[in-house]
Design a protein around this motif. Structure first.
Motif, mmCIF file in Angstrom:
data_model
loop_
_atom_site.group_PDB
_atom_site.id
_atom_site.type_symbol
_atom_site.label_atom_id
_atom_site.label_comp_id
_atom_site.label_asym_id
_atom_site.label_seq_id
_atom_site.Cartn_x
_atom_site.Cartn_y
_atom_site.Cartn_z
ATOM 1 N N ALA A 62 -25.039 -20.429 67.240
ATOM 2 C CA ALA A 62 -25.509 -20.842 65.876
ATOM 3 C C ALA A 62 -24.580 -20.485 64.785
ATOM 4 O O ALA A 62 -24.229 -21.046 64.109
ATOM 5 N N SER A 63 -24.047 -19.207 64.726
ATOM 6 C CA SER A 63 -23.007 -18.684 63.852
ATOM 7 C C SER A 63 -21.881 -19.657 64.043
ATOM 8 O O SER A 63 -21.107 -19.807 62.838
ATOM 9 N N THR A 64 -21.264 -20.077 65.266
ATOM 10 C CA THR A 64 -20.354 -20.715 65.354
ATOM 11 C C THR A 64 -20.350 -22.151 64.645
ATOM 12 O O THR A 64 -19.480 -22.741 64.117
ATOM 13 N N LEU A 65 -21.610 -22.629 65.006
ATOM 14 C CA LEU A 65 -21.885 -24.318 64.460
ATOM 15 C C LEU A 65 -21.810 -24.094 62.753
ATOM 16 O O LEU A 65 -21.409 -25.092 62.359
ATOM 17 N N LEU A 66 -22.625 -23.285 62.313
ATOM 18 C CA LEU A 66 -22.415 -22.928 61.009
ATOM 19 C C LEU A 66 -21.040 -22.678 60.302
ATOM 20 O O LEU A 66 -20.918 -23.116 59.076
ATOM 21 N N LEU A 67 -20.162 -22.050 60.979
ATOM 22 C CA LEU A 67 -18.808 -21.893 60.629
ATOM 23 C C LEU A 67 -18.161 -23.298 60.776
ATOM 24 O O LEU A 67 -17.044 -23.241 59.937
ATOM 25 N N ALA A 68 -18.242 -24.069 61.666
ATOM 26 C CA ALA A 68 -17.591 -25.068 61.946
ATOM 27 C C ALA A 68 -18.004 -26.234 61.394
ATOM 28 O O ALA A 68 -17.257 -27.473 61.318
ATOM 29 N N THR A 69 -19.111 -26.429 60.643
ATOM 30 C CA THR A 69 -19.631 -27.650 60.219
ATOM 31 C C THR A 69 -19.270 -27.951 58.841
ATOM 32 O O THR A 69 -18.735 -27.193 58.017
ATOM 33 N N ASP A 70 -19.111 -29.383 58.701
ATOM 34 C CA ASP A 70 -18.576 -29.778 57.321
ATOM 35 C C ASP A 70 -19.928 -30.587 56.900
ATOM 36 O O ASP A 70 -19.690 -31.533 56.023
ATOM 37 N N THR A 71 -21.057 -30.634 57.516
ATOM 38 C CA THR A 71 -22.104 -31.037 57.097
ATOM 39 C C THR A 71 -23.031 -30.237 55.905
ATOM 40 O O THR A 71 -22.959 -29.008 56.225
ATOM 41 N N PRO A 72 -23.736 -30.674 55.212
ATOM 42 C CA PRO A 72 -24.348 -29.817 54.292
ATOM 43 C C PRO A 72 -25.482 -29.119 54.867
ATOM 44 O O PRO A 72 -25.980 -29.524 56.254
ATOM 45 N N VAL A 73 -25.754 -27.770 54.510
ATOM 46 C CA VAL A 73 -26.663 -26.892 55.159
ATOM 47 C C VAL A 73 -27.847 -26.318 54.215
ATOM 48 O O VAL A 73 -27.356 -25.910 53.015
ATOM 49 N N LEU A 74 -28.761 -26.261 54.720
ATOM 50 C CA LEU A 74 -30.058 -25.901 54.170
ATOM 51 C C LEU A 74 -30.842 -24.751 54.938
ATOM 52 O O LEU A 74 -30.992 -24.936 56.009
ATOM 53 N N ILE A 75 -30.821 -23.652 54.068
ATOM 54 C CA ILE A 75 -31.435 -22.632 54.974
ATOM 55 C C ILE A 75 -32.901 -21.985 54.262
ATOM 56 O O ILE A 75 -32.977 -22.222 52.994
ATOM 57 N N ALA A 76 -33.669 -21.657 55.264
ATOM 58 C CA ALA A 76 -35.140 -21.197 54.665
ATOM 59 C C ALA A 76 -35.430 -19.661 55.261
ATOM 60 O O ALA A 76 -35.425 -19.297 56.395
ATOM 61 N N PRO A 77 -34.896 -18.642 54.220
ATOM 62 C CA PRO A 77 -34.973 -17.283 54.624
ATOM 63 C C PRO A 77 -36.299 -16.862 54.871
ATOM 64 O O PRO A 77 -37.181 -17.119 54.684
ATOM 65 N N ALA A 78 -36.172 -15.765 55.893
ATOM 66 C CA ALA A 78 -37.561 -14.895 56.286
ATOM 67 C C ALA A 78 -36.900 -13.697 56.822
ATOM 68 O O ALA A 78 -36.306 -13.807 57.644
ATOM 69 N N MET A 79 -37.466 -12.764 56.059
ATOM 70 C CA MET A 79 -37.230 -11.437 56.327
ATOM 71 C C MET A 79 -38.311 -10.452 55.711
ATOM 72 O O MET A 79 -38.825 -11.007 54.832
ATOM 73 N N ASN A 80 -38.399 -9.312 55.989
ATOM 74 C CA ASN A 80 -39.153 -7.989 55.241
ATOM 75 C C ASN A 80 -38.636 -8.263 54.060
ATOM 76 O O ASN A 80 -37.610 -8.225 53.541
ATOM 77 N N VAL A 81 -39.691 -7.925 53.101
ATOM 78 C CA VAL A 81 -39.380 -7.783 51.695
ATOM 79 C C VAL A 81 -38.412 -6.837 51.189
ATOM 80 O O VAL A 81 -37.309 -7.166 50.257
ATOM 81 N N LYS A 82 -38.355 -5.709 51.878
ATOM 82 C CA LYS A 82 -37.084 -5.005 51.515
ATOM 83 C C LYS A 82 -35.788 -5.354 52.106
ATOM 84 O O LYS A 82 -34.631 -5.161 51.416
ATOM 85 N N MET A 83 -35.859 -5.997 53.209
ATOM 86 C CA MET A 83 -34.652 -6.550 53.615
ATOM 87 C C MET A 83 -34.028 -7.669 52.695
ATOM 88 O O MET A 83 -32.708 -7.852 52.272
ATOM 89 N N TRP A 84 -34.832 -8.504 51.980
ATOM 90 C CA TRP A 84 -34.553 -9.422 51.183
ATOM 91 C C TRP A 84 -34.246 -8.678 49.823
ATOM 92 O O TRP A 84 -33.117 -9.398 49.290
ATOM 93 N N GLU A 85 -34.656 -7.775 49.312
ATOM 94 C CA GLU A 85 -34.201 -6.850 47.964
ATOM 95 C C GLU A 85 -33.061 -6.308 48.247
ATOM 96 O O GLU A 85 -32.509 -5.799 47.135
ATOM 97 N N HIS A 86 -32.479 -5.935 49.421
ATOM 98 C CA HIS A 86 -31.612 -5.143 49.507
ATOM 99 C C HIS A 86 -30.261 -5.524 48.878
ATOM 100 O O HIS A 86 -30.068 -6.815 48.957
ATOM 101 N N PRO A 87 -29.463 -4.844 48.294
ATOM 102 C CA PRO A 87 -28.280 -5.087 47.489
ATOM 103 C C PRO A 87 -27.470 -6.149 48.584
ATOM 104 O O PRO A 87 -26.833 -7.130 47.952
ATOM 105 N N ALA A 88 -27.316 -5.507 49.902
ATOM 106 C CA ALA A 88 -26.381 -6.493 50.585
ATOM 107 C C ALA A 88 -27.048 -7.901 50.837
ATOM 108 O O ALA A 88 -26.061 -8.655 50.944
#
Length: 398
Positions: free
Chosen positions: A106-132
């Motif tokens: 997955a990460s290799t495809l995302l790094l190698a692509t020259d195609t537009p990318v759309l992401i739908a984030p999903a995670m715990n609220v604290k993970m989403w709000e974390h500064p990182a």
């Protein structure tokens, strides 16, 4: 709108992965082909068999599958689609994307692509709000990655807040937007960005604190509205966005040359922090101390005024010329005077005093200065500032 489109769907690990099954079904109902990629973590929530059955296509799972490499290598796979969708996009996947890691399919495809990318984030609220995570979001937006969600809601862990994956109809709508001509379709826009480096000798130079983040965000926002963007950038800390024509320069003179060599454009946005001065007597060899205690005497000359030059182009002048004014005092007054002095249409002014954290930071607070007056915008992320400016440019060119 998705008819006959190829969608590469990357399914990350997380309870929201169950929504990917419905997403596959609905995308296929619209006549699109789904090429599924299932991460190892994703397999903990949905099975390869169910994904394959719904997609009516092979599920790609392993970067080092020699059969797959013989049939369709990961480079070809990354570029065979019209759109790459990551749903769910976990905190881990987003971090890999932001840092350019490639340690699985997955990460290799995302790094190698020259195609537009759309992401739908999903995670715990604290993970989403974390500064990182928020730093990663800012980086990905600057790279031109499209976002849908996350939504507020109750999560599987029982907490409530932002981090819930967008609903399937919203993801479908976001996907469709990639194939709709935007308000700037057919328009050409020039954007300059980043600092310039004016050499003192082969190892030293004069520069400023500009990261180039605002210029990158503006170029990406204009691209997302359908514009063909020529992006002229100095040696910035932030990489240029995908899907634009990139011209990399070092000095103000080189930037002017690149701007003059660019094709005729409908609008030009000069977000670069161009050095006002260059060293006239720069050395071809590294300057060394001679023990006398005296510093070398540097002679300076004014750099070319790129904004004023383009504003006075005549027939080749873009319909809309937008400059930036980075000020530390009397921001609006100085910016208003600059707009008149340079002959441009708009000035985007901001206070870059050290205490604001704007220069080199992730947020901006600007005042738009036009012939009709001034308009103060609230402090917001540089990506949001860019989107608002891009919409205003689209309206001005309509």
């Amino acid at each position: 709108m998705l008819h006959n489109k190829k969608i590469l769907l990357i399914i990350g690990g997380g309870i929201a992965a169950f929504k990917s099954l419905d997403l596959i079904r609905r995308v296929r109902e619209q006549g699109a082909e789904v090429i599924p990629v299932l991460t190892r973590a994703g397999e903990e929530f949905v099975t390869p068999l169910s994904v394959s059955a719904l997609a009516a296509n092979k599920v790609y799972r392993d970067l080092f599958d020699l059969t797959d490499e013989a049939e369709m290598g990961h480079i070809e796979l990354s570029r065979a689609a019209d759109l790459v969708v990551v749903a769910p996009a976990t905190a881990d996947l987003m971090a890999k994307m932001a840092q350019g890691l490639a340690n699985d399919l997955a990460s290799t495809l995302l790094l190698a692509t020259d195609t537009p990318v759309l992401i739908a984030p999903a995670m715990n609220v604290k993970m989403w709000e974390h500064p990182a995570s928020q730093r990663n979001v800012e980086t990905l937006m600057g790279d031109g990655i499209g976002f849908v969600g996350p939504d507020d809601g109750t999560m599987a862990c029982g907490e409530f807040g932002p981090g819930r994956m967008a609903e399937v109809p919203d993801i479908i709508t976001a996907m469709q937007r990639f194939f709709i001509a935007g308000p700037l379709a057919g328009r050409k826009v020039l954007v300059t960005s980043g600092p310039t480096h004016e050499p003192i000798d082969p190892v030293r130079y004069i520069a400023n604190r500009s990261s180039g983040a605002q210029g990158v965000a503006i170029a990406g926002a204009l691209r997302d509205l359908g514009a063909e963007v020529v992006f002229v950038t100095g040696p910035a800390a932030v990489p240029p966005p995908h899907g634009v024509q990139v011209v990399q320069v070092e000095t103000a003179a080189q930037m002017l040359f690149a701007v003059e060599a660019a094709p005729k454009v409908d609008a030009a946005v000069f977000a670069a922090a161009v050095a006002d001065w260059r060293v006239d007597n720069s050395s071809a060899h590294k300057m060394k101390k001679d023990g006398s205690g005296k510093a070398p005497a540097l002679a300076f000359s004014e750099n070319p005024d790129i904004l004023k030059t383009v504003s006075g182009w005549g027939d080749k002048r873009p319909k809309l010329v937008v400059g930036f004014a980075a000020e530390t005092d009397d921001v609006v007054a100085n910016a208003t005077a600059k707009r008149t002095r340079k002959g441009c249409d708009w000035i985007v002014a901001n206070d870059v005093s050290p205490e604001t954290g704007i220069m080199g930071g992730t947020e901006n607070a600007v005042t738009l200065v036009t012939e009709t007056g001034t308009e103060a915008w609230p402090r917001m992320s540089k990506s949001e500032t860019a989107r608002k400016l891009a919409v205003r440019i689209a309206k001005a060119l309509a």
